[in-house]
Design a protein around this motif. Sequence first.
Motif, PDB file in Angstrom:
ATOM      1  N   VAL A  91       4.750   2.174 -14.683  1.00 53.12           N
ATOM      2  CA  VAL A  91       3.727   2.699 -13.780  1.00 53.12           C
ATOM      3  C   VAL A  91       3.274   1.634 -12.794  1.00 53.12           C
ATOM      4  CG1 VAL A  91       1.353   3.563 -13.652  1.00 53.12           C
ATOM      5  CG2 VAL A  91       2.917   4.445 -15.398  1.00 53.12           C
ATOM      6  N   LEU A  92       3.101   0.391 -13.255  1.00 53.43           N
ATOM      7  CA  LEU A  92       2.655  -0.687 -12.377  1.00 53.43           C
ATOM      8  C   LEU A  92       3.691  -0.970 -11.294  1.00 53.43           C
ATOM      9  CD1 LEU A  92       0.321  -2.668 -11.955  1.00 53.43           C
ATOM     10  CD2 LEU A  92       1.532  -4.296 -13.406  1.00 53.43           C
ATOM     11  N   THR A  93       4.956  -0.926 -11.654  1.00 53.56           N
ATOM     12  CA  THR A  93       6.026  -1.130 -10.664  1.00 53.56           C
ATOM     13  C   THR A  93       5.984  -0.058  -9.584  1.00 53.56           C
ATOM     14  OG1 THR A  93       7.442  -2.176 -12.322  1.00 53.56           O
ATOM     15  CG2 THR A  93       8.522  -1.307 -10.352  1.00 53.56           C
ATOM     16  N   LYS A  94       5.790   1.186  -9.991  1.00 53.84           N
ATOM     17  CA  LYS A  94       5.718   2.286  -9.029  1.00 53.84           C
ATOM     18  C   LYS A  94       4.478   2.174  -8.148  1.00 53.84           C
ATOM     19  CE  LYS A  94       6.243   7.296  -8.759  1.00 53.84           C
ATOM     20  NZ  LYS A  94       6.425   8.567  -9.515  1.00 53.84           N
ATOM     21  N   LEU A  95       3.371   1.769  -8.728  1.00 54.99           N
ATOM     22  CA  LEU A  95       2.137   1.639  -7.968  1.00 54.99           C
ATOM     23  C   LEU A  95       2.223   0.555  -6.909  1.00 54.99           C
ATOM     24  CD1 LEU A  95      -0.607   1.888 -10.743  1.00 54.99           C
ATOM     25  CD2 LEU A  95      -0.370   3.435  -8.800  1.00 54.99           C
ATOM     26  N   ARG A  96       2.802  -0.586  -7.275  1.00 52.97           N
ATOM     27  CA  ARG A  96       2.810  -1.738  -6.380  1.00 52.97           C
ATOM     28  C   ARG A  96       3.987  -1.725  -5.397  1.00 52.97           C
ATOM     29  NH1 ARG A  96      -1.515  -1.187  -7.808  1.00 52.97           N
ATOM     30  NH2 ARG A  96      -2.703  -2.467  -9.272  1.00 52.97           N
ATOM     31  N   GLY A  97       4.953  -0.876  -5.645  1.00 46.01           N
ATOM     32  CA  GLY A  97       6.088  -0.778  -4.725  1.00 46.01           C
ATOM     33  C   GLY A  97       6.981  -1.994  -4.725  1.00 46.01           C
ATOM     34  N   THR A  98       6.963  -2.753  -5.817  1.00 36.17           N
ATOM     35  CA  THR A  98       7.780  -3.959  -5.934  1.00 36.17           C
ATOM     36  C   THR A  98       8.071  -4.216  -7.411  1.00 36.17           C
ATOM     37  OG1 THR A  98       7.842  -6.358  -5.581  1.00 36.17           O
ATOM     38  CG2 THR A  98       5.692  -5.366  -5.921  1.00 36.17           C
ATOM     39  N   PRO A  99       9.255  -4.777  -7.722  1.00 41.30           N
ATOM     40  CA  PRO A  99       9.535  -5.113  -9.127  1.00 41.30           C
ATOM     41  C   PRO A  99       8.849  -6.399  -9.585  1.00 41.30           C
ATOM     42  CG  PRO A  99      11.411  -5.681  -7.741  1.00 41.30           C
ATOM     43  CD  PRO A  99      10.430  -4.973  -6.853  1.00 41.30           C
ATOM     44  N   ASN A 100       8.254  -7.125  -8.645  1.00 39.83           N
ATOM     45  CA  ASN A 100       7.638  -8.410  -8.973  1.00 39.83           C
ATOM     46  C   ASN A 100       6.188  -8.210  -9.444  1.00 39.83           C
ATOM     47  OD1 ASN A 100      10.031  -9.709  -8.083  1.00 39.83           O
ATOM     48  ND2 ASN A 100       9.295  -9.611  -5.962  1.00 39.83           N
ATOM     49  N   ILE A 101       6.077  -7.653 -10.612  1.00 41.28           N
ATOM     50  CA  ILE A 101       4.735  -7.335 -11.132  1.00 41.28           C
ATOM     51  C   ILE A 101       4.400  -8.157 -12.382  1.00 41.28           C
ATOM     52  CG2 ILE A 101       4.530  -5.037 -10.149  1.00 41.28           C
ATOM     53  CD1 ILE A 101       5.653  -5.382 -13.714  1.00 41.28           C
ATOM     54  N   THR A 121       0.860  -1.177   0.000  1.00 41.24           N
ATOM     55  CA  THR A 121       0.000   0.000   0.000  1.00 41.24           C
ATOM     56  C   THR A 121       0.896   1.227   0.000  1.00 41.24           C
ATOM     57  OG1 THR A 121      -1.668  -1.226   1.260  1.00 41.24           O
ATOM     58  CG2 THR A 121      -1.932   1.162   1.137  1.00 41.24           C
ATOM     59  N   THR A 122       1.269   1.675  -1.173  1.00 40.92           N
ATOM     60  CA  THR A 122       2.222   2.766  -1.314  1.00 40.92           C
ATOM     61  C   THR A 122       1.514   4.122  -1.219  1.00 40.92           C
ATOM     62  OG1 THR A 122       1.965   2.835  -3.716  1.00 40.92           O
ATOM     63  CG2 THR A 122       3.621   1.332  -2.834  1.00 40.92           C
ATOM     64  N   TRP A 123       2.272   5.148  -0.884  1.00 33.87           N
ATOM     65  CA  TRP A 123       1.721   6.497  -0.823  1.00 33.87           C
ATOM     66  C   TRP A 123       1.211   6.925  -2.203  1.00 33.87           C
ATOM     67  CZ3 TRP A 123       3.378  10.454  -3.911  1.00 33.87           C
ATOM     68  CH2 TRP A 123       4.595  10.269  -4.573  1.00 33.87           C
ATOM     69  N   PHE A 124       1.812   6.369  -3.235  1.00 34.73           N
ATOM     70  CA  PHE A 124       1.432   6.713  -4.594  1.00 34.73           C
ATOM     71  C   PHE A 124       0.014   6.227  -4.887  1.00 34.73           C
ATOM     72  CE2 PHE A 124       2.046   6.278  -9.319  1.00 34.73           C
ATOM     73  CZ  PHE A 124       2.201   7.634  -9.552  1.00 34.73           C
ATOM     74  N   VAL A 125      -0.302   5.015  -4.443  1.00 39.29           N
ATOM     75  CA  VAL A 125      -1.661   4.490  -4.623  1.00 39.29           C
ATOM     76  C   VAL A 125      -2.663   5.334  -3.851  1.00 39.29           C
ATOM     77  CG1 VAL A 125      -3.188   2.572  -4.049  1.00 39.29           C
ATOM     78  CG2 VAL A 125      -1.010   2.116  -5.149  1.00 39.29           C
ATOM     79  N   VAL A 126      -2.313   5.676  -2.609  1.00 36.39           N
ATOM     80  CA  VAL A 126      -3.211   6.484  -1.778  1.00 36.39           C
ATOM     81  C   VAL A 126      -3.456   7.843  -2.418  1.00 36.39           C
ATOM     82  CG1 VAL A 126      -3.477   7.596   0.470  1.00 36.39           C
ATOM     83  CG2 VAL A 126      -2.528   5.286   0.329  1.00 36.39           C
ATOM     84  N   MET A 127      -2.396   8.467  -2.916  1.00 35.62           N
ATOM     85  CA  MET A 127      -2.527   9.787  -3.525  1.00 35.62           C
ATOM     86  C   MET A 127      -3.412   9.735  -4.770  1.00 35.62           C
ATOM     87  SD  MET A 127       0.425  12.348  -4.970  1.00 35.62           S
ATOM     88  CE  MET A 127       0.845  11.202  -6.305  1.00 35.62           C
ATOM     89  N   THR A 128      -3.176   8.749  -5.633  1.00 34.65           N
ATOM     90  CA  THR A 128      -3.989   8.651  -6.848  1.00 34.65           C
ATOM     91  C   THR A 128      -5.448   8.376  -6.502  1.00 34.65           C
ATOM     92  OG1 THR A 128      -3.438   6.296  -7.069  1.00 34.65           O
ATOM     93  CG2 THR A 128      -2.069   7.852  -8.276  1.00 34.65           C
ATOM     94  N   ALA A 129      -5.661   7.574  -5.450  1.00 37.94           N
ATOM     95  CA  ALA A 129      -7.030   7.250  -5.050  1.00 37.94           C
ATOM     96  C   ALA A 129      -7.785   8.499  -4.614  1.00 37.94           C
ATOM     97  CB  ALA A 129      -7.022   6.222  -3.929  1.00 37.94           C
ATOM     98  N   MET A 145      -6.026   1.364 -10.752  1.00 38.89           N
ATOM     99  CA  MET A 145      -4.824   1.699  -9.987  1.00 38.89           C
ATOM    100  C   MET A 145      -4.705   0.852  -8.713  1.00 38.89           C
ATOM    101  SD  MET A 145      -2.926   3.903 -11.431  1.00 38.89           S
ATOM    102  CE  MET A 145      -2.557   5.535 -12.065  1.00 38.89           C
ATOM    103  N   ALA A 146      -5.830   0.379  -8.200  1.00 34.78           N
ATOM    104  CA  ALA A 146      -5.848  -0.300  -6.902  1.00 34.78           C
ATOM    105  C   ALA A 146      -5.309  -1.718  -6.996  1.00 34.78           C
ATOM    106  CB  ALA A 146      -7.271  -0.338  -6.358  1.00 34.78           C
ATOM    107  N   PRO A 147      -4.561  -2.167  -5.972  1.00 38.73           N
ATOM    108  CA  PRO A 147      -4.239  -3.591  -5.878  1.00 38.73           C
ATOM    109  C   PRO A 147      -5.512  -4.379  -5.615  1.00 38.73           C
ATOM    110  CG  PRO A 147      -3.536  -2.433  -3.896  1.00 38.73           C
ATOM    111  CD  PRO A 147      -3.993  -1.380  -4.862  1.00 38.73           C
ATOM    112  N   ALA A 148      -5.529  -5.637  -6.009  1.00 38.57           N
ATOM    113  CA  ALA A 148      -6.746  -6.446  -5.931  1.00 38.57           C
ATOM    114  C   ALA A 148      -7.321  -6.496  -4.517  1.00 38.57           C
ATOM    115  CB  ALA A 148      -6.457  -7.862  -6.427  1.00 38.57           C
TER     116      ALA A 148
END
Length: 405
Positions: A242-252, A21-29, A164-167
């Motif tokens: 963008v997905l990498t930045k949103l999820r906060g992990t390279p495992n996307i 739950t990255t700050w980036f997801v919260v901000m976009t939400a 933008m949201a994780p599942a």
Amino acid sequence: MAGGGAVVASSGRENLHESKTTWFVVMTAFVAASGGLMFGYDNGVSGGVSAMDPFLEKFFPEVLAQKSVDSSKETAYCKYDSQKLQTFTSVLFLAGLLAAFPAGWVTTHKGRKTSMVISGAFYIVGCILLAAAEHISMLYVGRILLGVGVGFAIQCTTLYNSEMAPAKLRGAMNILFQWMVTIGILIAQLVNYGTEKTHWGWRLSLGIAIIPAIILFVGGLLLPETPNSLVERGFHEEARRVLTKLRGTPNIDIEYEDIVLAVEAAQAVKENPWKTLMRPQYRPQLIITILMPFFQQFTGINAVIFYSPVLFSSLGSGDSAALESTLIVGAVNVVATMVAIGLVDRVGRRALLLEAGFQCTVAEIIVAALLGHYYAQSSDGQLPDNVSIAVIVMICVFIASFAWS
């Protein structure tokens, strides 16, 4: 659905999607949900402004004259029975309905960000016109522009949040839009309560809506496009970034593959989507998706939200007391929606919907019985204090059920 282009990956592998739950997801939400704040504020402000004497004096003097008549034979409804005033409220929704069609195409083919910018721009211009209005035509044009902004916002903001949201947070982030709608309604009611006594208060009430519109406009310019939209339009590397930045992990990789598969599956359907909808195998889904929002609106929720100051005034409350009762309803709306945010991903949408449907039905039957028994028999249009309180309580029960469903 944005013109047949809404694609949210659902492959059954959501539990394998890595995310933080990255700050980036919260901000976009929250930026996207400002579209809900914008819509909610407008819902809440219209009824309060329509009950302000300086506003009526300037644009609807005939309504003010009727309002001032002391007649036991005329109900509060009759005093507000004006086609011009009703047009002021309803023209926004007509404009929003018509704008939704081009908004769907823009959201699909030009991106969710583009629709957010267009929505914010129309709403900003509309707010300026309303706050500066000197003639009724300026009111109508301003409301039409707000309607176009709402039409675009509804198409793109919830879709933007979903993609933008994780599942694991998708349900809560979808309800975030509705929560912001309720907060917008409450803020509008607070503003109306604070400005009702000032001659220019209606201008402030109508103009403040420009704040969430600016947030949406600037956010649309600065925030990234959703990975789903980028894949749809062929920008695969940008989508991965963008997905990498949103999820906060390279495992996307798994989630990215699911998005690509979902987009490819959607694009492989060459048949016109409207023709597909009419096929017999999709008829149950089509009927449900038409009837659910139809009956949702026919619960009377918009009448309560828009006209609650007038409603409570017609029950015998003074103008200030009516606005205070409206504030209580707005606060219940916000709190109940917070309950939904906390529960939706744990108990499921169906359970909330079934419980709320029962609660809503009971509340409306009680309100109808109280009004039918006491108000219809009242010679002066006033309800006993204890009955008025009971009606307000049951309206709050109705609002709560609607909010968490």
